[in-house]
Design a protein around this motif. Structure first.
Motif: not given
Length: 886
Positions: A619-621, A647-650, A677-678, A702-704
C-alpha cells in the motif's frame, strides 16, 4: 493436575487428528430418494435422518428434503448397519434398515408415508427432530429443544444455540467465525450494531433462528459472490412484536440515569428508538448501549474522512464527572413490495470533567535536562449528529438500484486549566468536522449463475481545528514564554470519488469467479498556521496530496467434495503527488503494486477442518500517516518540512486445525499466525535556514511476529466450558533518529500470553477468568534501555437463583509494571437483579468502582524521558434502578 490436563488435551488432539485422517481415507457413501404421502404426492421439506440401528439413536447425518420431497445424504462410516428415518408432521414415521455392501457406494431408498391414526399426543414428533438442520449454507435451529423459560432477551436464547459463542461485549461467533449481521425477518435494521437488538428484543417474540454462512446482504449477488460473512436471521411471529422498556435509577454522589428503548417489528415496518441521559461518569447508555463505540464505528466506516490532528475523543466522556445525552431514531419501512427505505438519525452530547498531573524529565541533552511539571483540569463538550438515508428499489425481479446518503457533524470544545512549572496556562481547543457521502449502486442478476454491479461513491469531508495556548515554550531556548499567546489553526479537506464494478459468476456450483475493476481519486488539502503573538513568529504549511488508483482484481473460489480453494490477486497502479506551497517542495511517483492471497479449507469427517491463509499486500502511505509527521501542536512549534517514503508491505500467514461438534458441543482448535510489515520514511523539520532536525526517520522498518493459540470447548448438558491459550511474539527492528541527524539502531521485542477459562462450578454458578501477561524489551544500539513486564486479569461471576434472582460481579486487576507495583489498578463492579414472575419488572442494585482508588499513579521511562503522573478514576457509588418492560 495441570500436567495431566495438558497431556490429556494433547492426546485428545492427536487421537482425533489420526482418526479423521484414517476416516478420510474411506470412500463416501451416497444415499438418495424421494418422500411421498397421500396419492403419491411429494412431501416437501421432510426430515431425513441416518442413525445407528442400536438403541442410542445417535444421529450420523441428516438432510431436509427439497420442495419435491427429494433428499440426498453423503457420509463416511465404518458401520455395516444403518437406519434411515423419514419424518413429516401428521404422518407416521418411515423407518428402513440399510445394510452396507462392500464396494457399493450409492443407495436409493424412497418412502411412502401413511396418515397417522394415533391421538394428537402420540403423533407429536418434535422430540424426534434434531437440534439443528443444515441445508446448503443455512443452519436451522430447533428452538423447542433449546428454550427452558429462563430467556429474557434474544441474547439469552442465542447463548444456548449449538456452535454459537457470545463474547463479553455481545458480539457473536458461529463455528468460530464472526457474525457480521443479525437480520429481522431478513431485514438488516441494525447495520452491524446488532447488539442493540440481541440485548433488548424479548426472547419469546422469536419463533425461529437460522445461521447463514457465506452471507451477502445483496440478494441478487447471493450464490455468486465470494464471501465468508455469517449472519443470524431471527424469524418473528405474525403481527406486531414490541419490545419496550423504561429504566430509571438514582444513586449516591448525585448520580442518576434515565433510559428508554423501544423496538417494533412487523412484516412491513421495523423500527427502534433509543434515549439515554445519565451522570454516571461514563458514556450514555451504560450497560445498555455505548455511543462512543457506535460513533467510532461510524467514523471507521467513513474511510474517506479528512485527517484529524487535535482529535475528537469520545472516550473523554469517561471522565470523573459527566452529563451525557444520547438519542437515536431508526426506521425501515417496506413502502411497496419492490421499494423499501431505511432512515437513521443519531444525536449525542456530553459534558465530561477529568483531572491529571504529570512530571516529565526530558534528557535530550543530559547536561541540560528539561523539567516539565504540569497539572490540569479538563472539561470537554463533545457533540455528534449523524443522518443516513437508504433507498432501495427493484426495477424488476433481476434489477435493483440503491442510493445511500450520509451526513455527519462532529464538534468538540475543550477547556483545559493547567499549571505548568508554576506558571498558569489555559488551553482552549475546538474542532468542527463536517462529512458527506453519497453512494449509488446498480445490481443486475444476469442469470441463475451470474450477476454484475456498478457502484459510484462521492464524498467530501472538512475539518477545522483551533488550539489556543497561553503561554508556550520556546524550543530553541527551552524556556517558558511568559504571558504570550500561541494560536494554532488547522483546516483539512478531503474530496473523493470512487467507481467500482464487478462481474460475478458461479459455474457448476463448484467454481465462482469475481472479476472487478476499481478507480478512486482523492484530493486532500491541508492549511496549518501557528502564531506566537509575543515573539511574532508565524509558521505555516499549505499542503496538497492527490492520489489516483486504478486497479483490477480476480477472486476465484473452487469447491469440490471436502476442499475449498480461494486464490485472489489485485493489481493496483498507485499514482500520488505531493506539494508544499510554503516550502516549494513537490514530489510525485507511480508504482505498480499487487495484493495476492490464497485461502485453503479442507473438511475432514465429523466437522474437522484444516485452514490455511497466506496474504501479501502493498500500500502507498495514506494521508493520515503523511500528515502526522507534519503537525506538531501544544508546546512544540510547527516547522516547514519535507518527507520521503516508500510503499508499506505486509505479509501474513495463518494455519489452524479445528473440530466443532454442534451436536455434543465439544470442540477444539489449534493455530499459528505469522505476520511481517516493512516500510520506511524520513521527515526533516526545518527550524530556520541554518537548523534542520530529522525528528522522524525510519529506515527498513521491519516488524515481524508470530502467534500460537489453542482453544477447547466442552458442553455437557447445559454446561459450557471453554479453555483457551494464546501466545504471540513480535519483533521490530529499525533505524531511527529523534532531534538528531544521526540515526540509531533500535529493537523492540514483545511476548504476550493470554489464558481464558469459562465454566460452571455447580448448580447455576458460572465463572470466567482471563489472564494476560506481556513483556516488552527495548534496545538502542544493542543496549537494553527498558524491560517492562505487565499483568492483567479479568474475573467475572454469574449466579442465577430460581431464574428470578441473579448476581453478576466483574473484577479487574492490572499491573502495568511488575517492577513497580505503585501503578497497580483494581476495579470491581457488581449487580444484583430481581426479576418479577412475569419478567416485566426488574429491580437492580448496582455497585460500581467499588474498590477503585481515587487516583491511579504511573511511572514510565524511555530513552529520552521519565514521567510520573496520576489521573483520577471514576468514584465509587451505588445505583438503584427499576426497569419496566411493556
Amino acid at each position: 493436575m495441570i500436567n495431566r490436563l495438558i497431556r490429556s488435551i494433547v492426546l485428545l488432539l492427536i487421537t482425533s487428528f489420526s482418526y479423521c485422517i484414517c476416516a478420510n481415507a474411506q470412500e463416501k457413501i451416497i444415499i438418495t430418494g424421494q418422500i411421498k404421502g397421500y396419492n403419491n404426492e411429494p412431501l416437501p421439506y421432510s426430515d431425513v435422518l441416518i442413525t445407528k440401528q442400536d438403541s442410542s439413536k445417535y444421529i450420523l447425518a441428516f438432510d431436509v428434503a427439497d420442495k419435491n420431497g427429494n433428499y440426498k445424504i453423503e457420509l463416511v462410516t465404518k458401520l455395516k448397519f444403518l437406519q434411515i428415518e423419514a419424518v413429516f408432521m401428521g404422518y407416521n414415521k418411515g423407518v428402513k434398515k440399510l445394510l452396507l455392501e462392500k464396494g457399493k457406494l450409492k443407495y436409493v431408498h424412497d418412502f411412502i408415508l401413511e396418515f397417522s391414526t394415533e391421538e394428537i399426543e402420540e403423533v407429536k414428533i418434535v422430540s424426534e427432530k434434531p437440534l439443528y438442520q443444515i441445508r446448503q449454507d443455512t443452519t436451522y435451529f430447533n428452538l423447542a429443544k433449546i428454550r427452558d423459560s429462563t430467556e429474557v432477551v434474544v441474547e439469552d436464547l442465542i447463548r444456548k444455540l449449538p456452535g454459537v459463542t457470545v463474547l463479553e461485549d455481545g458480539r457473536i461467533k458461529f463455528k468460530g467465525k464472526k457474525v457480521t449481521n443479525v437480520l429481522l425477518d431478513g431485514d438488516d435494521l441494525f447495520e452491524g450494531n446488532y447488539t442493540l437488538g440481541t440485548k433488548n428484543i424479548q426472547a419469546d417474540h422469536v419463533e425461529g433462528i437460522s445461521a447463514v454462512e457465506n452471507y451477502t446482504n445483496n440478494p441478487l449477488l447471493r450464490g455468486v459472490e465470494i464471501t465468508e460473512d455469517v449472519a443470524l436471521n431471527l424469524k418473528f411471529r405474525s403481527g406486531l412484536s414490541l419490545s419496550h422498556n423504561l429504566r430509571t435509577g438514582i444513586g449516591s454522589d448525585k448520580r442518576y440515569s434515565i433510559t428508554h428503548k423501544a423496538i417494533a417489528i412487523t412484516k412491513k415496518v421495523k423500527a427502534f428508538s433509543l434515549l439515554d441521559h445519565n451522570t454516571l461518569g461514563g458514556n450514555a447508555g451504560q450497560g445498555f448501549f455505548n455511543p462512543g463505540s457506535y460513533i467510532n464505528r461510524i467514523a471507521n466506516n467513513n474511510r474517506s474522512g479528512a485527517p484529524n490532528f487535535l482529535g475528537l475523543s469520545m472516550s473523554a466522556t469517561q471522565g470523573e464527572r459527566n452529563n451525557s445525552f444520547f438519542g437515536s431514531i431508526n426506521i425501515l419501512p417496506h413502502i411497496t413490495e419492490t421499494f423499501k427505505a431505511r432512515l437513521n438519525i443519531d444525536y449525542f452530547r456530553d459534558k465530561a470533567e477529568s483531572e491529571h498531573y504529570s512530571k516529565q524529565i526530558v534528557t535530550v541533552d543530559p547536561l541540560n535536562p528539561i523539567v516539565i511539571e504540569q497539572s490540569n483540569e479538563q472539561i470537554d463538550f463533545p457533540r455528534f449528529f449523524n443522518g443516513k438515508l437508504l433507498l432501495e428499489k427493484y426495477l424488476s425481479k433481476n434489477i435493483k438500484v440503491d442510493n445511500t446518503s450520509i451526513f455527519s457533524v462532529k464538534r468538540n470544545l475543550s477547556n483545559n486549566s493547567a499549571i505548568q512549572n508554576k506558571t498558569p496556562q489555559q488551553f482552549d481547543k475546538s474542532i468542527n468536522d463536517h462529512y458527506f457521502k453519497n453512494m449509488f449502486v446498480y445490481t443486475q442478476r444476469l442469470s441463475n449463475g451470474s450477476s454484475m454491479y456498478l457502484n459510484c461513491d462521492i464524498s467530501s469531508n472538512e475539518s477545522q481545528e483551533e488550539l489556543l495556548i497561553m503561554p508556550g515554550i520556546d524550543l530553541k531556548s527551552n524556556k517558558l514564554i511568559d504571558e504570550q499567546l500561541t494560536i494554532q489553526n488547522i483546516r483539512s479537506k478531503k474530496d473523493g470519488i470512487e467507481l467500482r464494478g464487478m462481474f460475478l459468476v458461479s459455474l457448476f456450483k463448484k467454481h465462482k469467479i469475481n472479476v472487478g475493476f476499481n478507480g478512486k481519486f482523492y484530493k486532500t488539502s491541508l492549511n496549518s498556521t501557528l502564531n506566537n503573538i509575543g515573539l511574532h513568529n508565524d509558521f505555516s504549511n499549505e499542503i496538497t496530496y492527490r492520489i489516483f488508483v486504478p486497479n483490477m482484481s480476480l477472486n476465484y473460489e473452487y469447491k469440490y467434495n471436502k476442499i475449498e480453494i480461494r486464490p485472489k490477486i489485485n493489481l493496483k497502479l498507485y499514482n500520488y503527488s505531493y506539494e508544499n506551497k510554503i516550502s516549494y517542495l513537490e514530489n510525485s511517483e507511480t508504482n505498480l503494486l499487487a495484493d495476492v492471497s490464497l485461502g485453503i479449507k479442507y473438511k475432514f469427517i465429523y466437522n474437522h477442518e484444516l485452514l490455511l491463509n497466506i496474504n501479501s499486500s502493498a500500500e502507498a502511505p495514506d494521508d493520515s500517516r503523511i500528515y502526522d509527521n507534519y503537525i506538531l501542536t501544544s508546546n512544540r512549534l510547527l516547522k516547514n518540512n519535507k518527507i520521503s517514503f516508500k510503499a508499506q508491505e505486509t505479509q501474513n500467514a495463518h494455519i489452524s486445525y479445528c473440530y466443532n461438534s454442534m451436536l455434543t458441543g465439544f470442540g477444539y482448535s489449534i493455530g499459528a499466525n505469522y505476520n511481517r510489515n516493512n516500510y520506511s520514511y524520513q521527515t526533516d523539520y526545518i527550524f530556520d535556514q541554518d537548523i534542520t532536525y530529522q525528528t522522524s526517520y525510519l529506515s527498513d522498518n521491519g516488524a515481524s511476529g508470530y502467534a500460537l493459540n489453542a482453544n477447547l470447548n466442552v458442553k455437557i448438558g447445559k454446561i459450557l466450558e471453554r479453555i483457551g491459550i494464546k501466545y504471540s511474539y513480535s519483533s521490530n527492528e529499525f533505524y531511527n533518529s529523534v532531534n538528531s541527524e544521526v540515526a540509531q539502531k533500535k529493537n523492540n521485542n514483545r511476548h504476550y500470553i493470554q489464558m481464558f477459562i469459562q465454566t460452571k462450578v455447580f448448580w447455576n454458578l458460572y465463572i470466567e477468568n482471563q489472564t494476560s501477561y506481556n513483556r516488552s524489551v527495548y534496545f538502542s544500539e544493542n543496549i537494553k534501555l527498558n524491560d517492562n513486564e505487565s499483568l492483567s486479569s479479568k474475573f467475572s461471576l454469574y449466579f442465577n437463583l430460581f431464574n428470578r434472582i441473579n448476581v453478576k460481579a466483574f473484577y479487574t486487576y492490572v499491573v502495568p509494571s511488575l517492577n513497580n507495583f505503585n501503578n497497580n489498578n483494581q476495579s470491581l463492579n457488581a449487580t444484583l437483579r430481581f426479576i418479577s414472575k412475569k419478567k416485566n419488572i426488574i429491580f437492580m442494585l448496582e455497585g460500581r468502582n467499588l474498590i477503585n482508588q481515587k487516583s491511579n499513579n504511573l511511572f514510565n521511562t524511555n530513552e529520552y524521558s521519565e514521567t510520573i503522573s496520576y489521573s483520577n478514576l471514576q468514584r465509587r457509588y451505588f445505583l438503584f434502578s427499576v426497569e419496566v418492560r411493556f
